[in-house]
Motif scaffolding. Structure first.
Motif, PDB file in Angstrom:
ATOM      1  N   ARG A  61       0.822  -1.204   0.000  1.00  0.00           N
ATOM      2  CA  ARG A  61       0.000   0.000   0.000  1.00  0.00           C
ATOM      3  C   ARG A  61       0.860   1.260   0.000  1.00  0.00           C
ATOM      4  O   ARG A  61       0.434   2.317  -0.456  1.00  0.00           O
ATOM      5  CB  ARG A  61      -0.920   0.024   1.224  1.00  0.00           C
ATOM      6  CG  ARG A  61      -1.936  -1.089   1.261  1.00  0.00           C
ATOM      7  CD  ARG A  61      -3.029  -0.887   0.277  1.00  0.00           C
ATOM      8  NE  ARG A  61      -3.960   0.136   0.723  1.00  0.00           N
ATOM      9  CZ  ARG A  61      -4.970   0.574  -0.011  1.00  0.00           C
ATOM     10  NH1 ARG A  61      -5.165   0.092  -1.207  1.00  0.00           N
ATOM     11  NH2 ARG A  61      -5.775   1.490   0.448  1.00  0.00           N
ATOM     12  N   ASN A 158     -11.549   8.479 -19.261  1.00  0.00           N
ATOM     13  CA  ASN A 158     -12.755   8.596 -20.081  1.00  0.00           C
ATOM     14  C   ASN A 158     -12.539   8.096 -21.504  1.00  0.00           C
ATOM     15  O   ASN A 158     -13.148   7.135 -21.937  1.00  0.00           O
ATOM     16  CB  ASN A 158     -13.238  10.045 -20.104  1.00  0.00           C
ATOM     17  CG  ASN A 158     -13.653  10.504 -18.731  1.00  0.00           C
ATOM     18  OD1 ASN A 158     -13.908   9.681 -17.844  1.00  0.00           O
ATOM     19  ND2 ASN A 158     -13.699  11.791 -18.517  1.00  0.00           N
ATOM     20  N   ARG A 165     -11.670  -0.679 -24.293  1.00  0.00           N
ATOM     21  CA  ARG A 165     -12.459  -1.556 -23.442  1.00  0.00           C
ATOM     22  C   ARG A 165     -12.984  -2.794 -24.184  1.00  0.00           C
ATOM     23  O   ARG A 165     -13.400  -2.732 -25.324  1.00  0.00           O
ATOM     24  CB  ARG A 165     -13.642  -0.761 -22.896  1.00  0.00           C
ATOM     25  CG  ARG A 165     -14.517  -1.523 -21.971  1.00  0.00           C
ATOM     26  CD  ARG A 165     -15.938  -1.046 -22.059  1.00  0.00           C
ATOM     27  NE  ARG A 165     -16.079   0.374 -21.818  1.00  0.00           N
ATOM     28  CZ  ARG A 165     -16.091   0.914 -20.619  1.00  0.00           C
ATOM     29  NH1 ARG A 165     -15.991   0.169 -19.574  1.00  0.00           N
ATOM     30  NH2 ARG A 165     -16.237   2.210 -20.485  1.00  0.00           N
ATOM     31  N   GLY A 168     -17.484  -5.153 -19.650  1.00  0.00           N
ATOM     32  CA  GLY A 168     -18.233  -4.120 -18.956  1.00  0.00           C
ATOM     33  C   GLY A 168     -17.395  -3.315 -17.982  1.00  0.00           C
ATOM     34  O   GLY A 168     -17.748  -2.212 -17.624  1.00  0.00           O
ATOM     35  N   ARG A 169     -16.291  -3.905 -17.533  1.00  0.00           N
ATOM     36  CA  ARG A 169     -15.466  -3.180 -16.557  1.00  0.00           C
ATOM     37  C   ARG A 169     -14.918  -1.906 -17.167  1.00  0.00           C
ATOM     38  O   ARG A 169     -14.574  -1.876 -18.342  1.00  0.00           O
ATOM     39  CB  ARG A 169     -14.285  -4.038 -16.112  1.00  0.00           C
ATOM     40  CG  ARG A 169     -14.622  -5.038 -15.067  1.00  0.00           C
ATOM     41  CD  ARG A 169     -13.423  -5.928 -14.822  1.00  0.00           C
ATOM     42  NE  ARG A 169     -12.413  -5.272 -14.020  1.00  0.00           N
ATOM     43  CZ  ARG A 169     -11.114  -5.258 -14.309  1.00  0.00           C
ATOM     44  NH1 ARG A 169     -10.684  -5.815 -15.395  1.00  0.00           N
ATOM     45  NH2 ARG A 169     -10.262  -4.689 -13.509  1.00  0.00           N
ATOM     46  N   GLN A 170     -14.788  -0.888 -16.329  1.00  0.00           N
ATOM     47  CA  GLN A 170     -14.147   0.329 -16.798  1.00  0.00           C
ATOM     48  C   GLN A 170     -12.656   0.144 -16.665  1.00  0.00           C
ATOM     49  O   GLN A 170     -12.026   0.643 -15.734  1.00  0.00           O
ATOM     50  CB  GLN A 170     -14.613   1.521 -15.975  1.00  0.00           C
ATOM     51  CG  GLN A 170     -15.851   2.162 -16.542  1.00  0.00           C
ATOM     52  CD  GLN A 170     -16.151   3.442 -15.848  1.00  0.00           C
ATOM     53  OE1 GLN A 170     -16.603   3.432 -14.717  1.00  0.00           O
ATOM     54  NE2 GLN A 170     -15.903   4.562 -16.499  1.00  0.00           N
ATOM     55  N   ARG A 174      -6.763  -6.987 -19.928  1.00  0.00           N
ATOM     56  CA  ARG A 174      -5.716  -7.478 -19.046  1.00  0.00           C
ATOM     57  C   ARG A 174      -4.364  -7.498 -19.770  1.00  0.00           C
ATOM     58  O   ARG A 174      -4.288  -7.836 -20.951  1.00  0.00           O
ATOM     59  CB  ARG A 174      -6.080  -8.904 -18.645  1.00  0.00           C
ATOM     60  CG  ARG A 174      -5.709  -9.290 -17.263  1.00  0.00           C
ATOM     61  CD  ARG A 174      -6.198 -10.721 -17.023  1.00  0.00           C
ATOM     62  NE  ARG A 174      -5.381 -11.357 -16.023  1.00  0.00           N
ATOM     63  CZ  ARG A 174      -5.591 -11.214 -14.719  1.00  0.00           C
ATOM     64  NH1 ARG A 174      -6.573 -10.465 -14.298  1.00  0.00           N
ATOM     65  NH2 ARG A 174      -4.805 -11.830 -13.852  1.00  0.00           N
ATOM     66  N   GLU A 275       0.817   0.251 -10.139  1.00  0.00           N
ATOM     67  CA  GLU A 275      -0.591  -0.081  -9.926  1.00  0.00           C
ATOM     68  C   GLU A 275      -1.148  -0.841 -11.122  1.00  0.00           C
ATOM     69  O   GLU A 275      -1.945  -1.754 -10.972  1.00  0.00           O
ATOM     70  CB  GLU A 275      -1.415   1.194  -9.673  1.00  0.00           C
ATOM     71  CG  GLU A 275      -1.071   1.894  -8.379  1.00  0.00           C
ATOM     72  CD  GLU A 275      -1.264   0.999  -7.172  1.00  0.00           C
ATOM     73  OE1 GLU A 275      -0.249   0.434  -6.706  1.00  0.00           O
ATOM     74  OE2 GLU A 275      -2.398   0.841  -6.703  1.00  0.00           O
ATOM     75  N   THR A 279      -0.518  -4.347  -9.460  1.00  0.00           N
ATOM     76  CA  THR A 279      -1.677  -4.504  -8.582  1.00  0.00           C
ATOM     77  C   THR A 279      -2.918  -4.938  -9.340  1.00  0.00           C
ATOM     78  O   THR A 279      -3.548  -5.932  -8.995  1.00  0.00           O
ATOM     79  CB  THR A 279      -1.954  -3.189  -7.837  1.00  0.00           C
ATOM     80  OG1 THR A 279      -0.798  -2.851  -7.071  1.00  0.00           O
ATOM     81  CG2 THR A 279      -3.146  -3.323  -6.910  1.00  0.00           C
ATOM     82  N   HIS A 280      -3.284  -4.177 -10.405  1.00  0.00           N
ATOM     83  CA  HIS A 280      -4.561  -4.449 -11.067  1.00  0.00           C
ATOM     84  C   HIS A 280      -4.414  -5.236 -12.369  1.00  0.00           C
ATOM     85  O   HIS A 280      -5.409  -5.673 -12.925  1.00  0.00           O
ATOM     86  CB  HIS A 280      -5.282  -3.137 -11.352  1.00  0.00           C
ATOM     87  CG  HIS A 280      -5.649  -2.380 -10.110  1.00  0.00           C
ATOM     88  ND1 HIS A 280      -6.605  -2.827  -9.236  1.00  0.00           N
ATOM     89  CD2 HIS A 280      -5.173  -1.233  -9.589  1.00  0.00           C
ATOM     90  CE1 HIS A 280      -6.710  -1.983  -8.229  1.00  0.00           C
ATOM     91  NE2 HIS A 280      -5.846  -0.995  -8.418  1.00  0.00           N
ATOM     92  N   MET A 284      -7.329   0.780 -14.722  1.00  0.00           N
ATOM     93  CA  MET A 284      -8.697   0.663 -14.247  1.00  0.00           C
ATOM     94  C   MET A 284      -9.170   2.012 -13.723  1.00  0.00           C
ATOM     95  O   MET A 284      -8.409   2.716 -13.063  1.00  0.00           O
ATOM     96  CB  MET A 284      -8.655  -0.350 -13.105  1.00  0.00           C
ATOM     97  CG  MET A 284      -9.948  -0.765 -12.562  1.00  0.00           C
ATOM     98  SD  MET A 284      -9.569  -2.049 -11.336  1.00  0.00           S
ATOM     99  CE  MET A 284     -11.195  -2.379 -10.789  1.00  0.00           C
ATOM    100  N   ALA A 285     -10.411   2.378 -14.041  1.00  0.00           N
ATOM    101  CA  ALA A 285     -10.947   3.629 -13.502  1.00  0.00           C
ATOM    102  C   ALA A 285     -10.930   3.561 -11.978  1.00  0.00           C
ATOM    103  O   ALA A 285     -11.315   2.550 -11.403  1.00  0.00           O
ATOM    104  CB  ALA A 285     -12.371   3.836 -14.000  1.00  0.00           C
ATOM    105  N   GLY A 286     -10.464   4.603 -11.343  1.00  0.00           N
ATOM    106  CA  GLY A 286     -10.444   4.641  -9.880  1.00  0.00           C
ATOM    107  C   GLY A 286      -9.184   4.112  -9.266  1.00  0.00           C
ATOM    108  O   GLY A 286      -9.000   4.181  -8.055  1.00  0.00           O
ATOM    109  N   ALA A 289      -6.922   6.563  -7.168  1.00  0.00           N
ATOM    110  CA  ALA A 289      -7.334   6.665  -5.771  1.00  0.00           C
ATOM    111  C   ALA A 289      -6.780   7.895  -5.056  1.00  0.00           C
ATOM    112  O   ALA A 289      -6.541   7.876  -3.860  1.00  0.00           O
ATOM    113  CB  ALA A 289      -6.956   5.403  -5.010  1.00  0.00           C
ATOM    114  N   HIS A 291      -3.853   9.059  -5.089  1.00  0.00           N
ATOM    115  CA  HIS A 291      -2.478   8.909  -4.604  1.00  0.00           C
ATOM    116  C   HIS A 291      -1.631  10.141  -4.890  1.00  0.00           C
ATOM    117  O   HIS A 291      -0.743  10.487  -4.132  1.00  0.00           O
ATOM    118  CB  HIS A 291      -1.808   7.696  -5.266  1.00  0.00           C
ATOM    119  CG  HIS A 291      -2.381   6.387  -4.817  1.00  0.00           C
ATOM    120  ND1 HIS A 291      -2.818   6.173  -3.534  1.00  0.00           N
ATOM    121  CD2 HIS A 291      -2.582   5.223  -5.479  1.00  0.00           C
ATOM    122  CE1 HIS A 291      -3.269   4.932  -3.447  1.00  0.00           C
ATOM    123  NE2 HIS A 291      -3.143   4.330  -4.605  1.00  0.00           N
TER     124      HIS A 291
END
Lengths: 367, 365
Positions: A61, A158, A165, A168-170, A174, A275, A279-280, A284-286, A289, A291
């Motif tokens: 983190r 955006n 994409r 459905g995930r924003q 992968r 990230e 991490t993801h 990814m949207a969001g 965070a 940071h």
């Protein structure tokens, strides 16, 4: 040397003291929710440091926060205020993720460095623009970095995500396995690391630390070296302390500004790279965070010293990691946020108190 | 002197804390019939979003009352926490772990694979290769939106209506498609203005778009745009036109100007899946679709006040007068169309009207 050690010890003990005060004040808020402060703080401690996995996840983190903290601290030394770490992080993460999924069939030893450096370069350019505009046109870097944040959000979250994409995930698709940053979790099965003795301690599920943490620490050390051991760093610091004096002394201010902002952007970009690739495994949207903004607080609590920034990042990281566990102990997320804010508030304000004490002491001695 | 004072204060506060700490530990009386424990990880935004999270929470509160289960919820501060939070619930052997929102889909899949003996449910995402210990709860938004479109066409006097989408992608195309088809079903010649705000959280943008549509003659505007929709409601109040809400009952947000809300009954579906765990009938490995037929989607009542609207008065969100405005609006504007909408609803349920899902077929150009 001894004085220096003493100063560090005083600094640390003040920080610890202020954390304790923050926790005492925070306990009043916990009591309001009818939870037990002792249970809540036990959970905070357990969540952040309670076991091996918790400690590693605290480091995980902390990683983006250390990097964005550095991204604010370096320009700060050169007299610039970088509020754009958020945008630089987004640009870096997005670029790395796109390189990560777009190129298939590259071997890992090319793909991963390509994605990491690509992301850092994108962040660096995003940071270099305000540096250049400040140096050549005199446009204030705060305004430019804020504006570039908005542009980065539109461009990546955006427009960028919508363009690439697939589900459905924003998020972007992968990334390829070849572009992923090595996770400690995967080390026991790794052809090289798997042979290291005792590597199995990383095998338990839920360890999310990846090697970007090590890159962040190396980055902090390099920043320290750059600032305090090289001519370029000396020039940057001189510019920060007294720009007119520095220029009179023959230092090129504009070169220092662009360089500081470029490095800063690359560091924030690396935070985004970690990230996205660690991490993801996608952009990814969001995932930013906030940071980039937390990085400002990290840098200031770390007194804009690279090593201080590592400690500041660890403090924020442990609050984030432990805060989640507090929710499991029945403390609402709002109270968790209040306690995190209190810790930051007291750590920051007691440092000011210390400065006041130093001044008074100097005055007394003068008399 | 001052040093002494500070140390006294510190010691005193320690004592206070230690003394009060005891009060916090009063264990809650456990008088529940079932010992099923449910853990839910909400999507970022958390409780108070007037939408998904609140609705899922309501479903669990109902399950607590009616089935006697216990539940705990986590509001992650950011997306990186999703996986950790889901994993903690699984580690503590909760009987059912629920994840909310499509952003959490990857995290849930990773955790569910690590804990095959734990049951999972996911709201609003469809897995191609679904694990045996996961069910997903999806909604036929196109069917609910069809009703919204039909209602908009019936209410509109200008023959022009509007649609504001959040972000231009498959899930949101379902809303657009249903609305479009519903409106065209009522009136083949109706003009439907459609715009995407590219943002779920930008009310100012929503307002601008809606004002522009009002300028072009639209007098009913539907939104599927989350927080951006608040701006659509503002514009409706300014221009004295009508709006249609989405996801949850939003009719009280702009009393009298929102003629209906398209509902996704996350609460019902969450309740159902909890019930299946209590009954022992839970079966994993399924993507469930909830439609009009099983009350998964629908629209708010057209001729009488809904419970959420009267609740809003009790909670002090709106005044009695504003409630009266909603009642009047329903009486004058929507009640005359009640029968027609119910008829269409029945036709969709019976399969006489087939609503195309633009989320799967794509938007026809």
């Amino acid at each position: 040397m001894q004085d220096k050690l003493k100063a560090i010890a005083v600094n640390l003990s003040i920080s610890v003291f202020s954390i304790i005060i923050a926790l005492i004040v925070g306990s009043l808020f916990i009591l309001l929710t009818e939870a037990s402060p002792i249970d809540a703080y036990a959970a905070l401690y357990q969540g952040a440091f309670g076991n091996f996995r918790a400690i590693l996840n605290t480091l995980w983190r902390s990683t983006p926060l250390i990097l964005t903290g550095l991204a604010v601290a370096i320009p700060f030394k050169a007299g610039l205020f970088n509020i754009g770490a958020e945008g630089q992080l987004l640009m870096g993460g997005f670029t790395a993720a796109v390189i990560g999924f777009y190129f298939t069939g590259l071997p890992g030893f090319i793909h991963l460095p390509f994605a990491v450096l690509g992301g850092m370069l994108a962040g660096g350019i995003w940071g270099g623009i305000p540096g250049y505009m400040k140096a050549k046109l005199g446009v204030h870097e705060v305004i430019v970095t804020i504006m570039l944040n908005y542009i980065a959000i539109s461009l990546t979250v955006n427009y960028g995500i919508n363009y690439f994409r697939e589900t459905g995930r924003q998020a972007t698709p992968r990334i390829m396995e070849t572009a992923a940053l090595l996770r400690f979790n995967d080390m026991p099965d790794h052809p090289f690391w798997g042979r290291v003795p005792f590597i199995d301690i990383f095998a338990q599920p839920g360890i999310r630390l990846h090697i970007n943490f090590l890159l962040a620490v190396v980055a902090a050390i390099l920043c320290w070296y750059l600032l305090f051991k090289t001519t370029a760093g000396y020039e940057m610091r001189a510019t920060g302390l007294n720009p007119d004096g520095a220029e009179y002394g023959g230092i090129s201010i504009s070169k220092g500004m662009v360089l500081a902002m470029f490095i800063s952007g690359a560091l924030a970009g690396l935070a985004g790279v970690g990230e996205a690739l660690g991490t993801h495994l996608s952009f990814m949207a969001g995932m930013d965070a906030g940071h980039g903004f937390t990085g400002i607080a990290v840098a200031l609590i770390g007194q804009t010293h690279p090593i201080g920034v590592i400690l500041g990042g660890l403090l924020f990281g442990s609050l984030a990691q432990g805060g989640l566990e507090m929710q499991f102990a029945g403390v609402p997320s709002e109270i968790v946020m209040i306690i995190q804010a209190l810790v930051i508030f007291f750590v920051a304000s007691l440092q000011i108190f210390k400065k006041y004490m130093v001044k008074r002491k100097a005055k007394e001695e003068a008399e | 002197m001052s040093k002494k004072l500070i140390s006294i204060a510190v010691v005193f506060s320690f004592i206070m804390v230690a003394a009060f700490a005891g009060f916090g530990q009063v264990a809650e009386a456990d008088d529940h019939g079932s010992d099923v424990r449910v853990g839910i990880v909400l999507s970022t935004g958390g409780l108070g979003d007037l939408s998904f999270n609140d609705s899922a929470y309501r479903g669990l509160v109902r399950a607590e009352d009616e089935l006697g289960i216990d539940f705990d919820y986590i509001e992650p501060a950011d997306t990186a926490e999703d996986e950790t939070a889901l994993r903690r619930f699984a580690e503590m052997n909760y009987d059912l772990v629920i994840g909310v929102g499509f952003q959490m889909a990857d995290s849930l899949e990773i955790v569910a694979a690590d804990y095959p003996h734990i049951r999972f449910a996911h709201v609003d995402h469809f897995f191609e290769d679904i694990l045996d210990n996961v069910v997903t709860l999806n909604f036929a938004e196109h069917e609910g939106s069809f009703l919204a479109g039909a209602l908009a066409a019936l209410v509109s006097e200008t023959g022009t209506i509007g649609y504001v989408g959040g972000v231009d992608f498959a899930l949101i195309h379902r809303f657009e498609g249903g609305y479009y088809q519903g409106a065209k079903y009522i009136d083949e010649d109706i003009e439907i203005l459609r715009r995407y705000a590219d943002d779920f959280g930008d009310p100012a943008r929503g307002r601008e778009i809606a004002l522009g549509m009002a300028d072009d003659g639209a007098d009913v505007i539907y939104h599927a745009a989350g927080g951006t929709g608040t701006g659509v409601f503002e514009a409706a109040e300014e221009e004295e036109i009508y709006a249609i809400g989405v996801d949850a009952n939003q009719n009280h947000v702009a009393p009298g100007r929102i003629i209906a809300s398209m509902l996704k009954r996350v609460d019902n579906t969450v309740f159902d899946v909890v019930e299946s765990v209590v009954d022992g009938t839970y079966e994993g490995g399924e993507n469930l679709f909830y439609s009009l037929a099983d009350d998964g989607v629908g629209i708010t009542s057209l001729d009488e006040l809904d419970v959420e609207e009267t609740d809003a008065v009790d909670q002090g969100i709106i005044t009695e007068e504003q409630l009266e405005m909603i009642r009047e609006m329903k009486e004058n504007i929507t009640a005359p169309h009640t029968e027609r909408i119910q008829e269409i609803e029945q036709m969709i349920i019976d399969g006489e009207i087939e609503v195309e899902n633009w989320g799967e077929t794509g938007r026809p150009e």
